[in-house]
Design a protein around this motif. Structure first.
Motif, PDB file in Angstrom:
ATOM      1  N   ASN A  29      16.165 -31.988 -18.099  1.00 48.90           N
ATOM      2  CA  ASN A  29      16.719 -33.311 -18.099  1.00 48.90           C
ATOM      3  C   ASN A  29      16.093 -34.046 -19.161  1.00 48.90           C
ATOM      4  OD1 ASN A  29      14.236 -33.783 -17.138  1.00 48.90           O
ATOM      5  ND2 ASN A  29      14.649 -34.716 -15.146  1.00 48.90           N
ATOM      6  N   ARG A  30      16.444 -35.318 -19.324  1.00 48.15           N
ATOM      7  CA  ARG A  30      16.003 -35.743 -20.664  1.00 48.15           C
ATOM      8  C   ARG A  30      14.438 -35.971 -20.700  1.00 48.15           C
ATOM      9  NH1 ARG A  30      18.885 -39.168 -23.860  1.00 48.15           N
ATOM     10  NH2 ARG A  30      17.430 -40.400 -25.437  1.00 48.15           N
ATOM     11  N   LYS A  31      13.791 -36.102 -19.406  1.00 48.77           N
ATOM     12  CA  LYS A  31      12.377 -36.407 -19.423  1.00 48.77           C
ATOM     13  C   LYS A  31      11.772 -35.102 -19.696  1.00 48.77           C
ATOM     14  CE  LYS A  31       8.492 -37.754 -17.081  1.00 48.77           C
ATOM     15  NZ  LYS A  31       7.679 -37.238 -18.330  1.00 48.77           N
ATOM     16  N   LEU A  32      12.341 -33.987 -19.249  1.00 45.65           N
ATOM     17  CA  LEU A  32      11.625 -32.622 -19.682  1.00 45.65           C
ATOM     18  C   LEU A  32      11.639 -32.605 -21.295  1.00 45.65           C
ATOM     19  CD1 LEU A  32      10.325 -29.943 -18.929  1.00 45.65           C
ATOM     20  CD2 LEU A  32      12.536 -29.246 -18.432  1.00 45.65           C
ATOM     21  N   PHE A  33      13.073 -32.844 -21.554  1.00 47.18           N
ATOM     22  CA  PHE A  33      13.368 -32.914 -23.132  1.00 47.18           C
ATOM     23  C   PHE A  33      12.390 -33.512 -23.917  1.00 47.18           C
ATOM     24  CE2 PHE A  33      16.179 -33.179 -26.900  1.00 47.18           C
ATOM     25  CZ  PHE A  33      16.408 -31.956 -26.805  1.00 47.18           C
ATOM     26  N   THR A  34      12.378 -34.852 -23.583  1.00 47.64           N
ATOM     27  CA  THR A  34      11.560 -35.459 -24.736  1.00 47.64           C
ATOM     28  C   THR A  34       9.982 -35.094 -24.449  1.00 47.64           C
ATOM     29  OG1 THR A  34      11.692 -37.252 -22.877  1.00 47.64           O
ATOM     30  CG2 THR A  34      12.754 -37.796 -24.819  1.00 47.64           C
ATOM     31  N   ASP A  35       9.537 -34.765 -23.238  1.00 50.03           N
ATOM     32  CA  ASP A  35       8.333 -34.234 -23.150  1.00 50.03           C
ATOM     33  C   ASP A  35       8.112 -32.972 -24.196  1.00 50.03           C
ATOM     34  OD1 ASP A  35       7.455 -35.658 -21.260  1.00 50.03           O
ATOM     35  OD2 ASP A  35       7.203 -34.383 -19.847  1.00 50.03           O
ATOM     36  N   ARG A  36       9.156 -32.015 -24.184  1.00 44.01           N
ATOM     37  CA  ARG A  36       8.951 -30.915 -25.127  1.00 44.01           C
ATOM     38  C   ARG A  36       9.046 -31.333 -26.528  1.00 44.01           C
ATOM     39  NH1 ARG A  36       9.585 -25.904 -22.114  1.00 44.01           N
ATOM     40  NH2 ARG A  36       9.839 -24.926 -24.193  1.00 44.01           N
ATOM     41  N   LEU A  37      10.045 -32.387 -26.724  1.00 44.86           N
ATOM     42  CA  LEU A  37      10.115 -32.687 -27.927  1.00 44.86           C
ATOM     43  C   LEU A  37       8.822 -33.178 -28.692  1.00 44.86           C
ATOM     44  CD1 LEU A  37      11.731 -33.489 -30.679  1.00 44.86           C
ATOM     45  CD2 LEU A  37      12.550 -35.535 -29.286  1.00 44.86           C
ATOM     46  N   LYS A  38       8.246 -34.084 -27.748  1.00 40.23           N
ATOM     47  CA  LYS A  38       7.069 -34.759 -28.301  1.00 40.23           C
ATOM     48  C   LYS A  38       5.802 -33.594 -28.257  1.00 40.23           C
ATOM     49  CE  LYS A  38       7.059 -39.103 -25.987  1.00 40.23           C
ATOM     50  NZ  LYS A  38       7.322 -39.514 -24.504  1.00 40.23           N
ATOM     51  N   HIS A  39       5.826 -32.419 -27.632  1.00 41.62           N
ATOM     52  CA  HIS A  39       5.035 -31.118 -27.640  1.00 41.62           C
ATOM     53  C   HIS A  39       5.193 -30.711 -29.137  1.00 41.62           C
ATOM     54  CE1 HIS A  39       2.553 -28.085 -26.074  1.00 41.62           C
ATOM     55  NE2 HIS A  39       3.716 -27.323 -26.485  1.00 41.62           N
ATOM     56  N   ASN A  40       6.528 -30.413 -29.674  1.00 43.68           N
ATOM     57  CA  ASN A  40       6.744 -29.780 -30.795  1.00 43.68           C
ATOM     58  C   ASN A  40       6.184 -30.956 -31.865  1.00 43.68           C
ATOM     59  OD1 ASN A  40       8.421 -27.411 -31.125  1.00 43.68           O
ATOM     60  ND2 ASN A  40       9.280 -28.454 -29.218  1.00 43.68           N
ATOM     61  N   ILE A  41       6.424 -32.101 -31.680  1.00 45.33           N
ATOM     62  CA  ILE A  41       5.784 -32.925 -32.617  1.00 45.33           C
ATOM     63  C   ILE A  41       4.509 -32.780 -32.878  1.00 45.33           C
ATOM     64  CG2 ILE A  41       5.505 -35.349 -33.363  1.00 45.33           C
ATOM     65  CD1 ILE A  41       8.341 -35.903 -31.938  1.00 45.33           C
ATOM     66  N   ASP A  42       3.753 -32.809 -31.705  1.00 42.08           N
ATOM     67  CA  ASP A  42       2.137 -32.508 -31.859  1.00 42.08           C
ATOM     68  C   ASP A  42       1.825 -31.312 -32.300  1.00 42.08           C
ATOM     69  OD1 ASP A  42       1.759 -34.831 -30.428  1.00 42.08           O
ATOM     70  OD2 ASP A  42       1.373 -33.916 -28.687  1.00 42.08           O
ATOM     71  N   ARG A  43       2.606 -30.334 -32.427  1.00 42.31           N
ATOM     72  CA  ARG A  43       2.257 -28.957 -33.183  1.00 42.31           C
ATOM     73  C   ARG A  43       2.298 -29.046 -34.573  1.00 42.31           C
ATOM     74  NH1 ARG A  43       5.366 -24.113 -30.571  1.00 42.31           N
ATOM     75  NH2 ARG A  43       5.760 -24.930 -28.480  1.00 42.31           N
ATOM     76  N   MET A  94      14.591 -24.790 -25.485  1.00 42.95           N
ATOM     77  CA  MET A  94      14.666 -25.658 -24.256  1.00 42.95           C
ATOM     78  C   MET A  94      16.265 -26.331 -24.393  1.00 42.95           C
ATOM     79  SD  MET A  94      13.044 -28.315 -22.259  1.00 42.95           S
ATOM     80  CE  MET A  94      14.372 -27.820 -21.222  1.00 42.95           C
ATOM     81  N   VAL A  95      16.946 -26.100 -23.264  1.00 44.10           N
ATOM     82  CA  VAL A  95      18.243 -26.822 -23.138  1.00 44.10           C
ATOM     83  C   VAL A  95      18.228 -27.718 -22.044  1.00 44.10           C
ATOM     84  CG1 VAL A  95      20.630 -26.389 -22.591  1.00 44.10           C
ATOM     85  CG2 VAL A  95      19.324 -24.483 -23.975  1.00 44.10           C
ATOM     86  N   ALA A  96      18.573 -28.666 -22.184  1.00 46.82           N
ATOM     87  CA  ALA A  96      18.679 -29.987 -21.374  1.00 46.82           C
ATOM     88  C   ALA A  96      19.984 -30.808 -21.330  1.00 46.82           C
ATOM     89  CB  ALA A  96      17.532 -30.903 -21.683  1.00 46.82           C
ATOM     90  N   ARG A  97      20.402 -31.591 -20.285  1.00 47.39           N
ATOM     91  CA  ARG A  97      21.174 -32.153 -20.524  1.00 47.39           C
ATOM     92  C   ARG A  97      20.742 -33.941 -20.273  1.00 47.39           C
ATOM     93  NH1 ARG A  97      24.675 -33.988 -15.481  1.00 47.39           N
ATOM     94  NH2 ARG A  97      26.090 -35.291 -15.848  1.00 47.39           N
ATOM     95  N   ILE A  98      21.091 -34.486 -21.570  1.00 44.35           N
ATOM     96  CA  ILE A  98      20.159 -35.806 -21.647  1.00 44.35           C
ATOM     97  C   ILE A  98      20.998 -36.910 -21.738  1.00 44.35           C
ATOM     98  CG2 ILE A  98      18.356 -34.583 -23.297  1.00 44.35           C
ATOM     99  CD1 ILE A  98      20.045 -35.431 -25.562  1.00 44.35           C
TER     100      ILE A  98
END
Ligand code: C2E
Ligand code: MG
Ligand code: MG
Length: 623
Positions: A196-210, A263-267
């Protein structure tokens, strides 16, 4: 609830067990020691008592061990031998062997990643006195690991060295699966099963951190909007719509499978997000997008209905400058909207967010942040441009209030550079309220100073006009400032007036019923016709500056201006010509019967003080 209560009970019993066991061991060691001594009678009697106590305690211990659901273990550190209770051995599920008499079997049976974890936790407790409390997974034949919770405490000699360690082991698989289900539901879309959107943004932040740690790290964010999905819902119904969404999610997931970090999500309702981490080259993403488009274009058969879908895709890569997840998502949205506007060339509906766009987006993002702050701090001021009656001795009849942004305490920003942004972001609502209050307060001050007929015109943007509460807000401000409504004019542009026609007409009626006057601003630019405007309760038309500008050189503009003036006169509407800069323009307008003008010829917008002076000099009230 039952699970939680059970959890607490088990925990309580474990604590009891660990302490009972610890106590027992202490007594046992003491007795071993006393037995070797020669003892007098009284001491022998004491010993008998102690032996009875010991037996009773042993019985109690066995009861506890048998009564609890948990297994018990006791590790003699000097010999390395571990005692596992019957329950503990049952948890091992290989009855004949159980866990043996050391740590070896359990360590071997743990899933690989947890072996080191167990060793580290034991070491941490013995060496660093870190509490020993650890969850590990025991590999089982059916492939589903059993989750074990191990707890324990070391017994230490006076020098702090541990001699033995005892504790419990319990099966927390069920609790774990409930927990995992809860976590799963919190992070997944229940309709399609993707994130979902929450997981998606979490993973997005994770990628940004990288990207902070690895400068060469490349990842890509795709936002995919299903075209005309509403039509599918409307034509076939929501249950089929849901199935189509599920099928779309599945197709996207299948296509992304070859990427390890994905990561695929419905946002959103019909919006999917795809994150691909560790991108080797940009071309990989471009071909992925093409494939997704092809996959989606293959017909869907849902409940015997055959249909096809297409999607528009916005693609963003991380740039040189680190951006926030909100910025990246908004960039993806920008490029997506851009792609939607671009006519379909039959090949791809996808579009990459490129560097000029990024630069522009960064500027806009910065502007938005600054504007938010400015609204909070009310870093604005109003200037007032005189409106003059050219048929009656060039007397000033009122002013148009125009907003300016006092940026960084000194730079004056013009409205064309921030009003559109304020409208897009909704900041125009608080800003508009401030503008209205300030203008009304000023108008009231002028009325109180003796200029009874002065009018102040306030511009309202479309966004404000669609706000249900606008009429009420105006009523409140009038009450607060004690301004007579006849001294206030509302300006709305022709294009605003043509949006949501019924609602606008209704709001305009509420305003005129209060006694306000309405002007249509920038008239002539919105391609509407006067006969249409007949339905609007308006008093004034402001001829747009673009028609006045080329008078007297442009015959066509002159003809249009002439027509507007004469039609307005027939409809008993007042006319204000905007942007009058020259005497020739003024002469033409006066001749054609235009009553009022506004423009640099008479005055530029003035500060509050200068406007007051202008009133004193040129108002009929002052004369
Ligand atoms: P508008 O309502 O048509 O305002 C008239 C604009 O024309 C003003 O520009 C004014 O300074 C300018 N103008 C007046 N006479 C002349 C002239 O002789 N020559 C030239 N070249 N320009 C002239 P400004 O203040 O930059 O405002 C631009 C637009 O921004 C306004 O157009 C209005 O649509 C919007 N705006 C300004 N203040 C507000 C506000 O308080 N609220 C909202 N919602 N919009 C505002
Ligand atoms: Mg205006
Ligand atoms: Mg105008």
């Amino acid at each position: 609830m039952a699970t939680f209560l059970n959890g607490y009970l088990v925990e309580y019993l474990q604590v009891v067990t660990v302490f009972t066991l610890g106590g027992m061991l202490g007594v046992f060691v003491y007795l071993q020691w006393t037995r070797s001594e020669k003892e007098p009678l009284t001491e022998r009697l004491t010993r008998r008592n102690l032996q009875e106590d010991l037996r009773a305690s042993e019985e109690r211990l066995n009861l506890v061990i048998e009564g609890t659901n948990d297994g018990i273990w006791d590790w003699d550190i000097s010999t390395g031998k571990v005692f596992w209770s019957e329950r503990a051995n049952l948890l091992a599920s290989n009855n004949s062997l159980g866990f043996g008499d050391s740590w070896d079997i359990i360590k071997k049976r743990l899933v690989v990643e947890d072996r080191e974890k167990l060793e580290a936790a034991l070491r941490g407790h013995l060496v660093g006195d870190v509490p020993f409390h650890i969850e590990v997974r025991l590999a089982m034949l059916d492939g589903k690991p059993r989750h074990l919770l191990l707890r324990g405490k070391a017994k230490r000699a006076s020098d702090g060295k541990p001699s033995r360690m005892a504790g419990s082991v319990s099966d927390v698989t069920q609790r774990k699966s409930v927990e995992q289900e809860l976590i799963y539901n919190a992070y997944h879309d229940s309709l399609t099963g993707v994130g979902n959107r929450k997981l998606f943004t979490d993973r997005l932040k994770h990628n940004i951190d990288r990207t902070i740690r690895r400068r060469d790290y490349l990842f890509s964010l795709l936002v995919l909007d299903v075209d005309n999905f509403k039509m599918i819902n409307d034509t076939y119904g929501h249950s089929i719509g849901d199935k189509v969404l599920r099928e779309i999610a599945m197709r996207i997931e299948d296509r992304c499978h070859s990427f390890e970090d994905r990561m695929v999500a419905r946002i959103g309702g019909d919006v999917f997000g795809v994150l691909i981490g560790n991108v080797a080259k940009i071309e990989d993403i471009k071909s992925l997008v093409l494939r997704i488009e092809q996959d989606l274009s293959a017909p869907f058969v849902v409940e015997n209905f055959k249909m096809s879908v297409s999607a528009t895709i916005g693609i963003v890569f991380n740039g040189e400058k680190q951006e926030s997840s909100e910025e990246m998502l908004s960039n993806a949205d920008t490029v997506l909207q851009e792609a939607k506007r671009t006519p379909f060339d039959g090949r791809s509906r996808a579009r990459v967010f490129d560097s000029p766009m990024r630069k522009k987006a960064q500027e806009l993002y910065r502007l938005e942040q600054e504007l938010r702050l400015a609204v909070e701090n009310q870093d604005f001021f109003l200037v007032y441009q005189p409106i003059v009656n050219i048929q009656k001795g060039n007397r000033v009849v009122g002013f148009e209030a125009l907003v300016r942004w006092n940026k960084d305490q000194g730079t004056e920003v013009q409205p064309c550079d921030f009003i559109p942004m304020a409208e897009d972001t909704g900041l125009i609502l608080p800003m508009g309220k401030w503008i209205l209050e300030t203008a009304c307060r000023q108008a009231k001050a002028w009325v109180d100073a003796g200029f009874h007929d002065v009018t102040v015109a306030v511009n309202f943007s479309a966004r404000q006009f669609l706000n249900q509460d606008l009429a009420n807000q105006v009523r409140c401000v009038l009450e607060e400032t004690q301004l007579n409504p006849r001294n206030l004019k509302v300006e709305i542009t022709e294009s605003t007036a043509m949006r949501e026609i019924e609602r606008t007409i209704e709001t305009l009626h509420s305003l005129t019923n209060m006694g306000l006057q309405i002007s249509i601003d920038d008239f002539g630019t919105g391609y509407s016709n006067l006969s249409y405007l007949k339905h609007y309760p308006i008093n004034t038309l402001k001829i747009d500056r673009s028609f006045v500008k080329d008078i007297p050189d442009d015959q066509e503009d002159m003809a249009i201006t002439r027509t507007i003036i004469s039609m307005a006169n027939n409809l008993h509407l007042k006319i204000i010509a905007e942007g009058v800069e020259t005497e020739a323009q003024l002469d033409f307008l006066r001749q054609e019967g235009c009553e009022q003008v506004q423009g640099y010829y008479f005055s530029r917008p003035l500060s509050r003080e200068n406007a007051t002076q202008y009133l004193k000099d040129y108002s009929s009230d002052a004369a």
